[in-house]
Design a protein around this motif. Structure first.
Motif, PDB file in Angstrom:
ATOM      1  N   ARG A  10       0.836  -1.208   0.000  1.00  0.00           N
ATOM      2  CA  ARG A  10       0.000   0.000   0.000  1.00  0.00           C
ATOM      3  C   ARG A  10       0.870   1.257   0.000  1.00  0.00           C
ATOM      4  N   ASP A  11       1.896   1.257   0.859  1.00  0.00           N
ATOM      5  CA  ASP A  11       2.767   2.428   0.958  1.00  0.00           C
ATOM      6  C   ASP A  11       3.593   2.631  -0.311  1.00  0.00           C
TER       7      ASP A  11
ATOM      8  N   GLY B  51       1.108   3.627  -3.001  1.00  0.00           N
ATOM      9  CA  GLY B  51       0.238   4.730  -2.624  1.00  0.00           C
ATOM     10  C   GLY B  51      -1.231   4.450  -2.824  1.00  0.00           C
TER      11      GLY B  51
ATOM     12  N   SER C 282       1.650  -0.334  10.597  1.00  0.00           N
ATOM     13  CA  SER C 282       2.647  -1.249  10.026  1.00  0.00           C
ATOM     14  C   SER C 282       3.094  -2.281  11.057  1.00  0.00           C
TER      15      SER C 282
END
Length: 395
Positions: free
Chosen positions: A161-162, A165, A244
């Motif tokens: 996801r990070d 984005g 996280s």
């Protein structure tokens, strides 16, 4: 000992195992990937905790409903064809979940759950039918695949996801994997395999008390797994961990279950009764869930290790008992359908109910207390089927 279909063809033996296990790799990751993404999904779709929990409840309802028709389908279509169709259905559902709003995600989850439901029942039965001499350790490998893929799904969700984005990114993987598994499975369609001719062993298991014992054991362990898969990240976030780190803790929960999942069926097959395993499983579960109640953040590594050992061995034992306690593939298919159909029905409302409990209390103490009570209920439920003998024999 029953003769396995591939035992005289070593290369085909391993290729068949690979194809079967790649199909099995699709049975958990696509469902549990949304757990670490709970905050993103709720914010993006503007839904409540109970509505999010429904996304985990719906597949379990599919497991309960569609599992019951698998024996009927398996008697009319070749098992290899049923697996291929199920993988295609699963892929369509996973792709649909990536696009659109909450209603589209619900529709995709419904289709996804239908495909997984059939494979849930059929893969353990194929292990019994294709590889009867290796059923115990292959059940361990099968459970290992489930837990490993669930762990990867948990652990990779936040980093993906990070990196991209977009919270949809982790879900793309689980939309592509069933298509890959389908391509690998295509050569299996050429395999001429039919279950052994009917014997005097009854495939009607619904009136057998020990079958109900296994059904309740399966259902209650499923309650624990899907509640934890859905809400464990939220429990840790509410205890002060980042999203996280919460995802990492949930991944550890599933990774630790891998060796337990692999070894439990092997050990169970060597014991006259499986009562010692149930006792140890319950002890690990009580330590892990109890720790979440007392000090979720402070002792988090110990809690997730115990929960992982509980989860891996509990699921693996339930699946192993389907093969161990049945006489042949037909009875194994019937027992698998009944156990997983009823068991998942028992678990189907748990994520939403626990989400509703949290919405009501704004605290995790009551939901965790319920999980502790259900651990005792699971041990009691599983005691009869863990006794010596087959499912239709008196203990």
């Amino acid at each position: 000992m029953q003769k396995g279909h591939f035992e005289s063809h070593s290369l085909k033996f391993f290729l068949a195992i690979f194809a079967l296990m790649l199909a099995a790799a699709n049975l958990r990751g696509g469902l549990v990937v949304i757990g670490p993404l709970v905050a993103d999904i709720r914010a993006s779709l503007d839904i409540s905790a109970a509505a999010f929990g429904f996304l985990m409840t719906l597949p379990l309802l599919c497991f309960a409903g569609f599992s019951l028709i698998v024996p009927w389908v398996a008697n009319r279509l070749a098992p290899m064809q049923v697996v291929a169709i199920s993988l295609l259905v699963l892929a369509i559902g996973a792709i649909a979940r990536v696009f659109g709003d909450y209603s589209m995600m619900v529709a995709g989850t419904l289709v996804l759950g239908a495909g997984i439901a059939v494979l849930n029942v059929l893969i353990p039965s194929l292990v019994k039918g294709l590889f009867p001499g290796q059923a115990s350790w292959l059940t361990g490998v099968y459970t290992l695949v489930l837990t490993t893929c669930a762990a990867f799904s948990f652990y990779s969700a936040i980093p993906l996801r990070d990196y991209f984005g977009d919270w949809h990114a982790p879900m793309y993987i689980w939309a592509a994997l069933p298509l890959l598994a389908l391509v690998v499975w295509l050569p299996m369609l050429k395999v001429s395999f039919k279950p052994a001719a009917p014997t005097n062993v009854s495939s009607s298991v619904w009136r057998l008390p020990r079958a109900w014992s296994l059904a309740f054991f399966m259902g209650l362990q499923s309650v624990q797994f899907y509640v934890l898969a859905t809400w464990l990240p939220r429990i840790f976030m509410d205890a002060g961990l980042s999203d996280s780190e919460s995802g990492l803790m949930t991944a550890v929960f599933t990774v630790i279950g891998v060796p337990a999942a692999l070894m439990t069926p092997v050990i169970a097959a060597k014991l006259r009764t499986q009562h010692p395993i149930i006792f140890i499983i319950t002890l690990f579960g009580l330590i892990g869930v109890g720790g979440l109640w007392v000090a979720p953040a402070e002792g988090r590594y110990l809690w997730v290790v115990c929960l992982g050992l509980y989860g891996g061995s509990s699921l693996s034992l339930a699946l192993a008992l389907i093969a161990m306690k049945s006489h042949d593939m037909r009875q194994a298919t019937a027992l698998s359908a009944m156990v997983q159909g009823f068991g998942y029905f028992l678990a189907s409302f748990a994520p939403s109910l626990f989400g509703a409990l949290y919405d009501w209390q704004q605290d995790w103490l009551l939901p965790i207390a319920v999980l502790i009570a259900l651990l005792f209920a699971q041990a009691i439920a599983g005691w009869p089927i863990a006794s010596a003998g087959k499912v239709d024999e008196l203990a």
